[in-house]
Design an enzyme around this catalytic site. Structure first.
Site, PDB file in Angstrom:
ATOM      1  N   HIS A  14      97.614  -5.691 -32.770  1.00  0.00           N
ATOM      2  CA  HIS A  14      96.234  -5.431 -32.352  1.00  0.00           C
ATOM      3  C   HIS A  14      95.322  -5.620 -33.558  1.00  0.00           C
ATOM      4  O   HIS A  14      95.730  -5.446 -34.695  1.00  0.00           O
ATOM      5  CB  HIS A  14      96.157  -3.989 -31.832  1.00  0.00           C
ATOM      6  CG  HIS A  14      94.886  -3.602 -31.174  1.00  0.00           C
ATOM      7  ND1 HIS A  14      93.743  -3.295 -31.875  1.00  0.00           N
ATOM      8  CD2 HIS A  14      94.568  -3.445 -29.854  1.00  0.00           C
ATOM      9  CE1 HIS A  14      92.791  -2.958 -31.027  1.00  0.00           C
ATOM     10  NE2 HIS A  14      93.256  -3.045 -29.796  1.00  0.00           N
ATOM     11  N   ASP A  69     102.210   1.668 -35.549  1.00  0.00           N
ATOM     12  CA  ASP A  69     101.130   1.841 -34.588  1.00  0.00           C
ATOM     13  C   ASP A  69     101.749   2.238 -33.256  1.00  0.00           C
ATOM     14  O   ASP A  69     102.324   1.409 -32.550  1.00  0.00           O
ATOM     15  CB  ASP A  69     100.338   0.528 -34.467  1.00  0.00           C
ATOM     16  CG  ASP A  69      99.284   0.565 -33.362  1.00  0.00           C
ATOM     17  OD1 ASP A  69      99.170   1.585 -32.659  1.00  0.00           O
ATOM     18  OD2 ASP A  69      98.580  -0.457 -33.205  1.00  0.00           O
ATOM     19  N   GLN A  95     100.583   2.366 -28.033  1.00  0.00           N
ATOM     20  CA  GLN A  95     101.110   1.970 -26.726  1.00  0.00           C
ATOM     21  C   GLN A  95     102.498   2.546 -26.452  1.00  0.00           C
ATOM     22  O   GLN A  95     103.113   2.192 -25.448  1.00  0.00           O
ATOM     23  CB  GLN A  95     101.154   0.446 -26.635  1.00  0.00           C
ATOM     24  CG  GLN A  95      99.811  -0.240 -26.747  1.00  0.00           C
ATOM     25  CD  GLN A  95      98.886   0.096 -25.598  1.00  0.00           C
ATOM     26  OE1 GLN A  95      99.323   0.454 -24.509  1.00  0.00           O
ATOM     27  NE2 GLN A  95      97.588  -0.009 -25.832  1.00  0.00           N
ATOM     28  N   LYS A 155      94.897   7.283 -24.825  1.00  0.00           N
ATOM     29  CA  LYS A 155      95.938   6.479 -24.193  1.00  0.00           C
ATOM     30  C   LYS A 155      97.115   7.329 -23.715  1.00  0.00           C
ATOM     31  O   LYS A 155      98.094   6.791 -23.190  1.00  0.00           O
ATOM     32  CB  LYS A 155      96.421   5.388 -25.154  1.00  0.00           C
ATOM     33  CG  LYS A 155      95.337   4.365 -25.511  1.00  0.00           C
ATOM     34  CD  LYS A 155      95.869   3.292 -26.436  1.00  0.00           C
ATOM     35  CE  LYS A 155      94.769   2.397 -26.959  1.00  0.00           C
ATOM     36  NZ  LYS A 155      94.156   1.543 -25.928  1.00  0.00           N
ATOM     37  N   CYS A 168      92.134  -7.701 -27.796  1.00  0.00           N
ATOM     38  CA  CYS A 168      92.056  -7.411 -29.233  1.00  0.00           C
ATOM     39  C   CYS A 168      93.298  -7.908 -29.963  1.00  0.00           C
ATOM     40  O   CYS A 168      93.830  -7.233 -30.854  1.00  0.00           O
ATOM     41  CB  CYS A 168      91.851  -5.920 -29.493  1.00  0.00           C
ATOM     42  SG  CYS A 168      90.262  -5.301 -28.915  1.00  0.00           S
TER      43      CYS A 168
END
Length: 406
Positions: free
Chosen positions: A123, A200, A203, A226, A365
Site C-alpha cells: 500500500h 503492516d 488487512q 478496519k 492505493c
C-alpha cells in the site's frame, strides 16, 4: 460450529440500510468495516459519562477516563500477545504508525548507504514514508518481486538481504491480492541478516489471530476502522528495546517528564510517542471491537470468511465470461480483485452501486502494483464476518445484469 451470521448482522445497524431502493450489500470491508452496536455504545458512553482529559486530572472523571484508556491499552496488548502494554502506542492509524517508525527508527538506525526492503504489493502507506526517509538519509529502497499468483518471490528476497539492510517493511495481507505473506519466515530471514521488520497488519487483524511474539515482528501496525472500531485510532506495537532507543516522533504535552527552555526530558514508554491529548474515547471503542471478535472466536470468523471468498471466487469464474482475477495465492484472505473484459471498473462500480452493491474500484492505493500488473485498477469485493452467501448471490446476479449494458 458455524458463525451465526443472521444474529451477528443485527448487531450492525448500517447493514439494514437500503441503497437506491435495494438492500445494501456491503463488500468494501478492506476499506473500512461497519461498527457493531457495542462499539457505538462504548463511544456514546464515553462522551456522555466520562468525558475528561486523561492522565492530567485529579478529579473523578479524569481518573475514570484514564483507567478506561489504559485498560484498553492492556487489552490490545493481550490481543496481540505483546510482552507488555508499554509496547502499545496509540496512533491515528496504520499510516501514522508507519510514518512514526520511518521517522524515529530512521533517525536512530539509518545512515547513508543503508537499505530498506519493501515489496511489490505494498500500500502507498508502506511505500511513501520509506521514500521520504530515503531522500532524507540517502538510503536505498529495494523491492521484493511477486510471482504470477501474487506471492512474494522468497528466493529473490533472501538474496536482497545483506549487512546494509536495516529494515524490511512488509504487508501481512495484500489489500489488492489478498495474499497472506509468510511473516514468520520473512522475519527469520531478516533477523539472520541483522535487519528489523515492520509488518503492516491493516488487512490482517480483522481476519485471523495475530501473535506478535510468535511472529517475532519488531513492529506491527494496524488501524481501528478496519477491525470494526472507529476511524482515527490505530496501534503501533514495537519491541521495548527498540522503542526505548528511538527518539520521539512529535513533541508536546504527554510525551514529556520535564520541560525547561534549555532541555526537555522525555516520558517513559509508551507516552514518549503519544504527544498531545490521545483519542481516549476511540481507544476504549477499539478494545470493545476486539472483545467482540474474540467472543465470536477466530476459528469461526476465519472459516466463515474463507468460505465466502471461495464461494464468490468459484461463482465468478464459472458464471462471468472473460473475467480476470488478480491474486491466486495458496494462502489468501478476504479479498477478490477482478476485471471483466475491457469494461472499466469505475463504470461497473457505478452501475452496481445503483443496485445496492458497495464495492471498491480503482488502484486501491497500490499504483506500483497496478503498474506491474499492467492495468489501471480493479474491482474489489472484500468480505467480513457479517457477509453472507446470499449477498454473494445478489452480487453475482447484479454483475451479470450490468455487464449486459456493455
Amino acid at each position: 460450529m458455524d458463525v451465526d451470521v443472521q444474529n451477528i448482522r443485527t448487531d450492525f445497524p448500517l447493514l439494514s440500510r437500503q441503497v437506491y431502493g435495494h438492500p445494501l450489500v456491503y463488500f468494501d470491508n478492506a476499506a473500512t468495516t461497519q461498527k457493531p452496536n457495542s462499539v457505538l455504545r462504548k463511544i456514546d458512553e464515553g462522551y456522555r459519562f466520562r468525558n475528561a482529559n486523561v492522565h492530567r486530572g485529579v478529579h473523578l472523571l479524569s481518573q475514570e477516563a484514564t483507567e478506561a484508556h489504559e485498560l484498553a491499552r492492556r487489552q490490545i496488548a493481550t490481543f496481540l500477545n505483546a510482552d507488555s502494554s508499554d509496547e502499545i502506542i496509540f496512533t491515528r492509524g496504520t499510516t501514522e504508525a508507519i510514518n512514526l517508525v520511518a521517522f524515529s527508527f530512521g533517525e536512530y538506525c539509518c545512515q547513508a548507504g543503508d537499505e530498506i526492503v519493501i515489496s511489490q504489493m505494498e500500500h502507498h502507506s508502506n511505500i511513501v514514508p520509506w521514500q521520504l526517509l530515503a531522500e532524507r538519509k540517502k538510503i536505498r529502497l529495494r523491492v521484493i518481486p511477486i510471482n504470477e499468483n501474487g506471492e512474494l518471490c522468497l528466493k529473490e528476497y533472501r538474496s536482497m538481504l545483506n549487512e546494509r539492510t536495516r529494515l524490511v517493511a512488509i504487508t501481512h495481507v495484500s489489500n489488492v491480492l489478498g495474499t497472506i505473506n509468510p511473516i514468520k519466515k520473512i522475519v527469520e530471514f531478516a533477523h539472520n541478516a541483522g535487519a528489523k521488520v515492520l509488518v503492516d497488519g491493516a488487512q490482517a487483524v480483522a481476519h485471523f489471530a495475530v501473535d506478535v511474539r510468535m511472529l517475532d515482528a519488531d513492529f506491527y501496525v494496524f488501524s481501528g476502522h478496519k477491525i470494526y472500531a472507529p476511524t482515527g485510532i490505530g496501534v503501533l506495537y514495537g519491541k521495548r528495546e527498540l522503542l526505548e532507543n528511538m527518539p520521539p516522533y512529535q513533541g508536546g504535552g504527554e510525551m514529556i517528564k520535564k520541560v525547561t527552555f534549555e532541555k526537555t526530558t522525555y516520558n517513559d514508554l509508551p507516552y514518549k510517542f503519544e504527544a498531545g491529548t490521545p483519542d481516549f474515547i476511540s481507544s476504549t471503542a477499539l478494545a470493545e471491537a476486539l472483545r467482540y471478535l474474540l467472543d465470536i472466536g477466530w476459528n469461526k470468523i476465519t472459516t466463515h470468511e474463507d468460505d465466502l471468498l471461495n464461494y464468490a471466487t468459484k461463482r465468478l469464474q464459472a458464471e462471468i465470461e472473460n473475467v480476470q482475477i488478480f491474486g491466486n495465492a495458496i494462502e489468501k484472505s478476504g479479498v477478490l480483485s477482478f476485471l471483466v473484459r475491457d469494461i472499466h471498473p469505475y463504470d461497473l462500480g457505478v452501475m452496481l452501486d445503483k443496485l445496492g452493491i458497495a464495492l471498491r474500484t480503482g488502484h486501491h492505493c497500490a499504483q506500483p502494483l497496478m503498474d506491474y500488473l499492467g492495468i489501471q485498477g480493479t474491482m474489489r469485493a472484500s468480505f467480513a464476518l457479517y457477509n453472507t452467501r446470499e449477498e454473494v448471490d445478489v452480487f453475482i446476479d447484479a454483475l451479470k445484469r450490468v455487464i449486459t449494458f456493455f
